[in-house]
Each structure stands twice: as structure tokens, then as C-alpha cells.
Enzyme design. Sequence first.
Site, PDB file in Angstrom:
ATOM      1  N   GLU A  56       0.823  -1.218   0.000  1.00 49.98           N
ATOM      2  CA  GLU A  56       0.000   0.000   0.000  1.00 49.98           C
ATOM      3  C   GLU A  56       0.854   1.264   0.000  1.00 49.98           C
ATOM      4  O   GLU A  56       1.737   1.428   0.855  1.00 49.98           O
ATOM      5  CB  GLU A  56      -0.917  -0.012   1.244  1.00 49.98           C
ATOM      6  CG  GLU A  56      -1.921   1.122   1.239  1.00 49.98           C
ATOM      7  CD  GLU A  56      -2.875   1.086   2.433  1.00 49.98           C
ATOM      8  OE1 GLU A  56      -3.008   0.025   3.077  1.00 49.98           O
ATOM      9  OE2 GLU A  56      -3.481   2.132   2.709  1.00 49.98           O
ATOM     10  N   LYS A  97      -7.011  -0.803  11.819  1.00 48.73           N
ATOM     11  CA  LYS A  97      -6.427  -1.259  10.537  1.00 48.73           C
ATOM     12  C   LYS A  97      -5.251  -0.345  10.196  1.00 48.73           C
ATOM     13  O   LYS A  97      -4.202  -0.795   9.729  1.00 48.73           O
ATOM     14  CB  LYS A  97      -7.497  -1.231   9.447  1.00 48.73           C
ATOM     15  CG  LYS A  97      -7.062  -1.801   8.112  1.00 48.73           C
ATOM     16  CD  LYS A  97      -6.340  -0.809   7.216  1.00 48.73           C
ATOM     17  CE  LYS A  97      -5.900  -1.437   5.894  1.00 48.73           C
ATOM     18  NZ  LYS A  97      -5.088  -0.522   5.086  1.00 48.73           N
ATOM     19  N   ASP A 103       4.949 -14.291  11.922  1.00 47.84           N
ATOM     20  CA  ASP A 103       3.593 -14.747  11.625  1.00 47.84           C
ATOM     21  C   ASP A 103       2.615 -13.597  11.882  1.00 47.84           C
ATOM     22  O   ASP A 103       2.226 -13.338  13.022  1.00 47.84           O
ATOM     23  CB  ASP A 103       3.301 -15.957  12.542  1.00 47.84           C
ATOM     24  CG  ASP A 103       1.948 -16.585  12.275  1.00 47.84           C
ATOM     25  OD1 ASP A 103       1.072 -15.902  11.731  1.00 47.84           O
ATOM     26  OD2 ASP A 103       1.782 -17.760  12.644  1.00 47.84           O
ATOM     27  N   HIS A 121      -2.522  10.543   0.142  1.00 47.43           N
ATOM     28  CA  HIS A 121      -2.590   9.145  -0.268  1.00 47.43           C
ATOM     29  C   HIS A 121      -2.699   9.019  -1.786  1.00 47.43           C
ATOM     30  O   HIS A 121      -1.982   8.249  -2.413  1.00 47.43           O
ATOM     31  CB  HIS A 121      -3.795   8.481   0.400  1.00 47.43           C
ATOM     32  CG  HIS A 121      -3.882   7.017   0.144  1.00 47.43           C
ATOM     33  ND1 HIS A 121      -3.059   6.133   0.804  1.00 47.43           N
ATOM     34  CD2 HIS A 121      -4.640   6.291  -0.685  1.00 47.43           C
ATOM     35  CE1 HIS A 121      -3.330   4.909   0.385  1.00 47.43           C
ATOM     36  NE2 HIS A 121      -4.294   4.987  -0.526  1.00 47.43           N
TER      37      HIS A 121
HETATM   38  P1  NDP Z   1      10.689 -22.948  15.975  1.00 47.74           P
HETATM   39  O1  NDP Z   1       9.923 -24.174  16.032  1.00 47.74           O
HETATM   40  O2  NDP Z   1      11.558 -22.754  14.784  1.00 47.74           O
HETATM   41  O3  NDP Z   1      11.485 -22.881  17.339  1.00 47.74           O
HETATM   42  C1  NDP Z   1      12.408 -21.923  17.686  1.00 47.74           C
HETATM   43  C2  NDP Z   1      13.674 -22.610  18.053  1.00 47.74           C
HETATM   44  O4  NDP Z   1      14.771 -21.717  17.918  1.00 47.74           O
HETATM   45  C3  NDP Z   1      13.708 -22.998  19.506  1.00 47.74           C
HETATM   46  O5  NDP Z   1      13.067 -24.196  19.715  1.00 47.74           O
HETATM   47  C4  NDP Z   1      15.185 -23.076  19.804  1.00 47.74           C
HETATM   48  O6  NDP Z   1      15.625 -24.404  19.543  1.00 47.74           O
HETATM   49  C5  NDP Z   1      15.808 -22.167  18.770  1.00 47.74           C
HETATM   50  N1  NDP Z   1      16.446 -20.984  19.392  1.00 47.74           N
HETATM   51  C6  NDP Z   1      17.671 -20.503  19.103  1.00 47.74           C
HETATM   52  N2  NDP Z   1      17.950 -19.408  19.839  1.00 47.74           N
HETATM   53  C7  NDP Z   1      16.867 -19.170  20.609  1.00 47.74           C
HETATM   54  C8  NDP Z   1      16.545 -18.157  21.564  1.00 47.74           C
HETATM   55  N3  NDP Z   1      17.395 -17.184  21.881  1.00 47.74           N
HETATM   56  N4  NDP Z   1      15.312 -18.179  22.135  1.00 47.74           N
HETATM   57  C9  NDP Z   1      14.423 -19.153  21.813  1.00 47.74           C
HETATM   58  N5  NDP Z   1      14.682 -20.152  20.941  1.00 47.74           N
HETATM   59  C10 NDP Z   1      15.896 -20.161  20.333  1.00 47.74           C
HETATM   60  O7  NDP Z   1       9.772 -21.658  16.063  1.00 47.74           O
HETATM   61  P2  NDP Z   1       8.611 -21.305  17.045  1.00 47.74           P
HETATM   62  O8  NDP Z   1       8.395 -22.344  18.107  1.00 47.74           O
HETATM   63  O9  NDP Z   1       8.890 -19.927  17.511  1.00 47.74           O
HETATM   64  O10 NDP Z   1       7.331 -21.352  16.117  1.00 47.74           O
HETATM   65  C11 NDP Z   1       7.019 -20.293  15.264  1.00 47.74           C
HETATM   66  C12 NDP Z   1       6.326 -20.853  14.038  1.00 47.74           C
HETATM   67  O11 NDP Z   1       5.171 -21.594  14.411  1.00 47.74           O
HETATM   68  C13 NDP Z   1       5.852 -19.760  13.139  1.00 47.74           C
HETATM   69  O12 NDP Z   1       6.283 -20.072  11.841  1.00 47.74           O
HETATM   70  C14 NDP Z   1       4.326 -19.856  13.214  1.00 47.74           C
HETATM   71  O13 NDP Z   1       3.745 -19.467  11.998  1.00 47.74           O
HETATM   72  C15 NDP Z   1       4.101 -21.302  13.494  1.00 47.74           C
HETATM   73  N6  NDP Z   1       2.853 -21.715  14.130  1.00 47.74           N
HETATM   74  C16 NDP Z   1       1.933 -20.818  14.641  1.00 47.74           C
HETATM   75  C17 NDP Z   1       0.768 -21.247  15.243  1.00 47.74           C
HETATM   76  C18 NDP Z   1      -0.171 -20.238  15.828  1.00 47.74           C
HETATM   77  O14 NDP Z   1       0.164 -19.070  15.898  1.00 47.74           O
HETATM   78  N7  NDP Z   1      -1.367 -20.596  16.274  1.00 47.74           N
HETATM   79  C19 NDP Z   1       0.446 -22.686  15.353  1.00 47.74           C
HETATM   80  C20 NDP Z   1       1.515 -23.528  14.857  1.00 47.74           C
HETATM   81  C21 NDP Z   1       2.650 -23.057  14.250  1.00 47.74           C
HETATM   82  P3  NDP Z   1      16.889 -25.026  20.284  1.00 47.74           P
HETATM   83  O15 NDP Z   1      16.847 -24.508  21.685  1.00 47.74           O
HETATM   84  O16 NDP Z   1      16.670 -26.479  20.185  1.00 47.74           O
HETATM   85  O17 NDP Z   1      18.045 -24.510  19.512  1.00 47.74           O
END
Ligand code: NDP
Length: 429
Positions: A82, A269, A285, A383
Site C-alpha cells: 500500500e 487497521k 507470523d 494518499h
Molecule cells: P521454531 O519451532 O523454529 O522454534 C524456535 C527454536 O529456535 C527454539 O526451539 C530453539 O531451539 C531455537 N532458538 C535458538 N535461539 C533461541 C533463543 N534465543 N530463544 C528461543 N529459541 C531459540 O519456532 P517457534 O516455536 O517460535 O514457532 C514459530 C512458528 O510456528 C511460526 O512459523 C508460526 O507461523 C508457526 N505456528 C503458529 C501457530 C499459531 O500461531 N497458532 C500454530 C503452529 C505453528 P533449540 O533450543 O533447540 O536450539
Amino acid sequence: MKSSRIPGFYNLSVEQRRDLLKKELDFSAEELSSLYIKEPLSTETADKMIENVIGTFQLPFGLGLNFLINGKDYVIPMVIEEASVVASASHIAKIVRSAGGFHTEATERVMIGQIQVVGCSDFHAAKQAILNEKEVLINAANAAYPSIVSRGGGAEDLDVRILNEDSDSSYGKMLVVHMYINTCDAMGANIINTMVESVAPIVEEITNGKVYLRILSNYADKCLARARCVIPPELLSTGDYSGEEVRDGVIHAYEFAASDPYRAVTHNKGIMNGIDPVVIATGNDWRAVEAGSHAYAARHGSYGSMTTWSKDQAGNLVGEIELPMSIGTVGGATRVHPLAELSLSLMSIESAKELAQVIVAVGLAQNLGALKALATDGIQKGHMALHSRSVAIAAGASGEMIDIIAEKLIEEKEIRVGKAKELVEEYTK
Ligand code: NDP
């Protein structure tokens, strides 16, 4: 980061803007390299991200300038289709900058996982049983995702609610466990879902009930970010309008949104016009952020404004915003899409907490941009002038013709595709 105040950025070519990022803002050619790639998100990567991929879809990637937040300069990556959103955010950020910038804060990054339990013979006894076994459940959740615990996060607490206690329907009566989980720098959906799924069998055992849903709540009201700005009226004057008139117009506009859902939806919005582009640019997301933000705007019982605007004792305009901000700097697509990585490095973002604060500051700026225009000249003047180029393209203009046709549309005060088509025909004769 050097200053995000870059006068004349708007008038440069795309190439000149990229050069300026390198020369003036110290970004290396390597850091900016993904801007030069024809297909930054490759079809191969896209095919791993979702199903049935046939290609990728591009959107304009611009920079919101002039942002000063908690004394730090930010150039803000904004991905949006937009016109006038980026210009308006930058315009307001320049005003707020002269007033000391935005002041922001955020809560700890505590997200909520829900477990739905039905069919308990005594819901109150089941609730108490879960509370008695709190430690066991929290430890089990953490054992299911130990890496987040070693990062300083993990399940921290839980709560239990009974819903529809007096319902005649056995479908309505349920127990809902809320598990509070610190997801550190991740949005946390997968972390939370893994945890609540893993403790569900223990919950069934404790309650003698049946667990159905086990999933995070996007109503992340324990993961909040806030921004505030205080603007002396003299910084708000525009055209024939005094600063006081603009300030009062903004406050009247806010009161309208606060009292009327028909207005509040459009008001909000406009706030999401600022928030979504940054959420998208960073690979987050935006549906999660949208859903949480709108629900939070209805937390007092009716849908209202996501911001508040008022006047302080000195006559300054005071703007505030508070929203759930379930975003991450790791996880999801944040490190998969090369431009999302670039977005984070453009802002030199250190943590999800910092990103959340930047995002709400942009939302507050965007809101003021819209209210200031609405309370003065109206939104169409600025706009439509910016929109004229899209109209020219829609009418078939290309190359140098786009600006020529766009200017003609503005000159003739007729920014419509029909008119643009006539002009394109004339031009190509
Ligand atoms: P991930 O599953 O990719 O998990 C993030 C991973 O990053 C952690 O498990 C951790 O793994 C690693 N990590 C590395 N550094 C850090 C840090 N400093 N802090 C935290 N974690 C760290 O992502 P999310 O669990 O965040 O999930 C987000 C996704 O889920 C989005 O794509 C979303 O669209 C989707 N989603 C959304 C839903 C909803 O909103 N209702 C439902 C289902 C999915 P490790 O510690 O093992 O390295």
C-alpha cells in the site's frame, strides 16, 4: 547504527538508496547482498516451507526512516503493497524524534499454552488436583523441551479455569489449563505445542477427564509491548492548522475510535498498516499478531482503539499503545527467508523483546500519521498523490511513462485508472 534521519532518501533512485546504506549506515556489501538477488527466496527453499509451491510472490520492501526509540536509531524494514504507509510512518517518526523519540518497554516473553479437559466427574476437584500437581506438570513440560530451559526460558507457572460450569450441555463444560511458558527469542508456537501435548496424558491421569485441544493461545496477553510519545503542539502544525488544532483533532479522532467499533476497526487497521509490514519483513507470523492485537482491543468488553491519545498538563499530545506481540528473532521463517535476516540486521535487533518494542512504536507512529491527516486535510490528498503511480501501472504504464502519467493524474486531480488509460493511450500514440 548512525542516524536514521536521512534527508532526501525519498528522492534517490533505488540504486542510490542501496549505496547510501553502504556508505552512510555502514552496512557491508555482503549484508545487503540479498537485495541484489533476483529471487531472494529461492523456489527450492519456498518448496520446503509450504505445500504445493509453484513459485514465490514478491512485495515492495521499503525503509521507515527517522525512528528514534529509547535513544537508539532504527531504519525500519517495511514490506507492504500500500502506497503512503512508509512515507507517513517516516513523517511522524521525524516529528516524534524532535520531541525526544519513542519510549518503549516490554514484559517478559511469556506465552500461553492451553489444554482443554472435558468429562470430569467433579470439575472443582479436578481443578484442585491439577493445582496440587503444578510442579510435576511444569517439570514434565520442561523435560519435553529442555533446550528452551537451558536458554533461560521454559514453563514457569500454570493456572486452571472452569468454563460453562452451569451449562446443560456436557459439550460446553470444561476445564482449561493455561501453561505459562517463557519462549525467550522465539515466537514459540512449536515449543508451546510440544510442551502441552507432552503433559496432556498426565493431565488426563490427574483429572480423570479427557483432553481434546492442546495448543498455544494467540491471545498473548502476558507477552506485551508498549510505546509512548509526548509531542509539543508546535511540532504538529501543518498548512493552515495550528498545532493545538491538530492535537485536539487527533484526540477527538481517538475518542471516536474508543467509542464506536465501526470507527475502531478502521482506526486499528491503520495501526496494523505500520505493524504488519515490520512483522512480515522480519519473517514473523502476521496472522498471530493480527489475531492477538484485535482480541486485545476488545479486552474491556467491547472492541475499541489499540492506542490512546490525550493531552498532558503542559498541553502536549500524549500517545500510547500496548499490544500482545508474539514475534521472534529466531524460529519460523525468521532465519529462512534471506530478506528477513537482512531486516533484523538493518535494525541491529538484539532480542525478540527489542523487536516487539520497535513494532509497537511503528504502529503508534502509523496511527498518528492517519489521525493527523484525517483531522486536517483528509487522507486522500497525500494518499492519492502517492497512489497515482500504482494507478498509472495498473493502466499499463511502464518505465519513464509511470512518473509522467502519475504527475499528469495529480495535475488534473483525477487519479483514476480510467483517466490513466486515456493518458497512456495518448502517450503511446
Ligand atoms: P521454531 O519451532 O523454529 O522454534 C524456535 C527454536 O529456535 C527454539 O526451539 C530453539 O531451539 C531455537 N532458538 C535458538 N535461539 C533461541 C533463543 N534465543 N530463544 C528461543 N529459541 C531459540 O519456532 P517457534 O516455536 O517460535 O514457532 C514459530 C512458528 O510456528 C511460526 O512459523 C508460526 O507461523 C508457526 N505456528 C503458529 C501457530 C499459531 O500461531 N497458532 C500454530 C503452529 C505453528 P533449540 O533450543 O533447540 O536450539
